[in-house]
Structure formats: C-alpha cells, structure tokens
Design an enzyme around this catalytic site. Sequence first.
Site: not given
Ligand code: G3I
Length: 302
Positions: A127, A168, A204, A232, A234
């Site tokens: 990105e 990516n 996405h 990725e 969806d």
């Molecule tokens: O692990 C913590 C947990 O301990 C806590 O209780 C909870 C409370 O909000 O947060 C958890 O962390 C979260 C993590 O996902 C795991 O679930 C983060 O807040 C959250 O921001 C994070 O989101 C991820 C996101 O990337 C972050 O930018 C998504 O799961 C993940 O699917 C998403 O993936 C990205 C790719 O890496 C890049 N391309 C876009 C894609 C979608 O945004």
Amino acid sequence: ASTLGAAAAQSGRYFGAAISRGHLGEAQYVNTWTAEFNGVTPENEMKWDTVEPNRNQFNFGPADAIVSQARSRGMAVRGHTLVWHAQLGGWVSGLDASNLRSAMQNHISQVAGHWKGQIYAWDVVNEAFEENGTRRQSVFQQKLGDGYIEEAFRAARTADPNAKLCYNDYNTDGINSKSTGIYNMVRDFKSRGVPIDCVGFQSHLSSNSNLSSYQANLQRFADLGVDVQITELDVGGSGSGQANVYRTVTQACMAVSRCTGITVWGVTDKYSWRASDTPLLFDGNYGKKQAYSAVLDALNSG
Ligand code: G3I
C-alpha cells in the site's frame, strides 16, 4: 475437484485464506481451512507491530503457529507484510532517516530470514501508492525517499532468495491511475534489475464493483514479466450479485497464465474485518454460500 484448493491445484494454482491465530482453537474454523484451502496468509501475525514490537526484539510465535500448521499440510504460505505504513511499531515512526533505514533493513533481514525457505511469496511492500498514482506520504517515503521500495526488495532477496517478492495494494482492480502508477514502478524495476517477482491485487470488492478491465489489468502486469496474485479477495453483498463478482475474479485469474493463485481475506463471514458486509465464501455457521459454488465451478472449468 470438490474443494477450492484441489480445484485450483488442477491448474497448478493455490487457493488460500487469511487465517488468524486467535481462532485456531475453534475446530470448525481449522477444519474448514484445512479441508478447503491449500494456501494461507497470516491476517495480522507477521505485521511489524506484532513481530518487532520493540527495536530488535522479535516475536515470531503467533505467526509460527499458523506457518507450522500450514507447512505440515503442504500449503503455500504468503508472508504479509514486511514494509507497511500501518500496524507499525510505535517506535518506528520517531526514528530519523538513517536509523529508519537501518531499522527497515534489519526488520526485513530478521523477519524474512526467520522464515527463509518457508514462504512462497512475501508482500515486501504494501500500500505505498495513493489513488492518483503518486507515492503515499508514509514515514518511509518522507524520510527515505522514493528509493525505499527498491531497497526493501533488495534486502528481501538477500534474506530469502527463494521467496517470490511481491508489491501488494488495493483499489487496483482495473486499469486506473493507481494501478498505472504501480505498473510504471514495476516496469522500471524490471528494466533496472530490481528484484521483484510478483504483484498482489488485494481485491476488496463489492457486488457492484466495476470489473470491466480487471483481467486486462492483470495481463498487462504479467506482460512485464511478473506473476500476479489475488491476495485479499472479499466481496460485500450476498446471493447471485456477490457470486457473480467472485466468478468474474476467479475466471480472470484462470485466464492469465501468470496468475498463480487466489487468497480470500478470511474463512467465515463472522470473523471478517468487514463482517457486516458478509463478504466471504462461508457464512457464520461455515455453510457454503452461492459465491463458494461460483468460485469452485470457475476453478474446475479453467
Ligand atoms: O489483537 C487486538 C486485541 O488484543 C484487542 O482486544 C482488539 C480490540 O480492538 O484489537 C485487536 O487487534 C485488532 C487486529 O485487527 C486483530 O483483530 C486491531 O485492532 C485491528 O486494527 C486489526 O485489523 C486488521 C487490519 O488489517 C489493520 O489494519 C484486520 O484484522 C485485517 O484484516 C486488516 O487487513 C488488511 C491487510 O493487512 C492489508 N490490506 C487491507 C486489509 C483490510 O484492512
């Protein structure tokens, strides 16, 4: 073939899913993953804030839990991601240019080195472009300048010479300003011998996404001499609208010989990062959706 992975394997491709360590204790989640998919991307566990939360202090356990299960089943593992402006350890953004450069080099060498020989493809840089095709003004761009992307690719090649090295990004689902900016970078890298092997198209999408130039866009990158992958996928929506978009994307990959595989961004709608869009192939009870059948058919008829 009767599963996504086996159907993709008929043409030498993989069909993967993003997997989260936190759900590995749920039998249905693991069973669906391992029965249906032959590839995996750790959804968050290889990101900078998890693997190097403090400078030169590495935490590989969460991702190792996924990688070891995947490798014991012969799955292709995509590494995600070495250099990204998000989910960056807080300590990184405060560094001056020379410390940031050495921290980036060390991060790549330690992380890619840890899984050397075990990763099919790395998202080396994620990105880094804006919608208008210019460079995103990330901390890396601002402090290290345009050259940081090729520096990252060269460091990754040194750390794991057998992994395919990918760039990516998202909103690159056709021929547009952003994908053209990336295209120009890849063409430049290929002409100067910068080690890049593949481009990932996150994809996405939603049921009304315009995919009129989706395949042509994959093909123009392939024609530069790189592999392409859907990384990725969806699709927000439901029913036939959602299924049609999944079918179009799968058929586009099957029609491009250098499209080596597809990864969907999760297994079940209930754990999707955009759960309210119900964007995946399995519903919250692991039931196969219409979109699942569309993908399986497209893989089998390729
Ligand atoms: O692990 C913590 C947990 O301990 C806590 O209780 C909870 C409370 O909000 O947060 C958890 O962390 C979260 C993590 O996902 C795991 O679930 C983060 O807040 C959250 O921001 C994070 O989101 C991820 C996101 O990337 C972050 O930018 C998504 O799961 C993940 O699917 C998403 O993936 C990205 C790719 O890496 C890049 N391309 C876009 C894609 C979608 O945004």
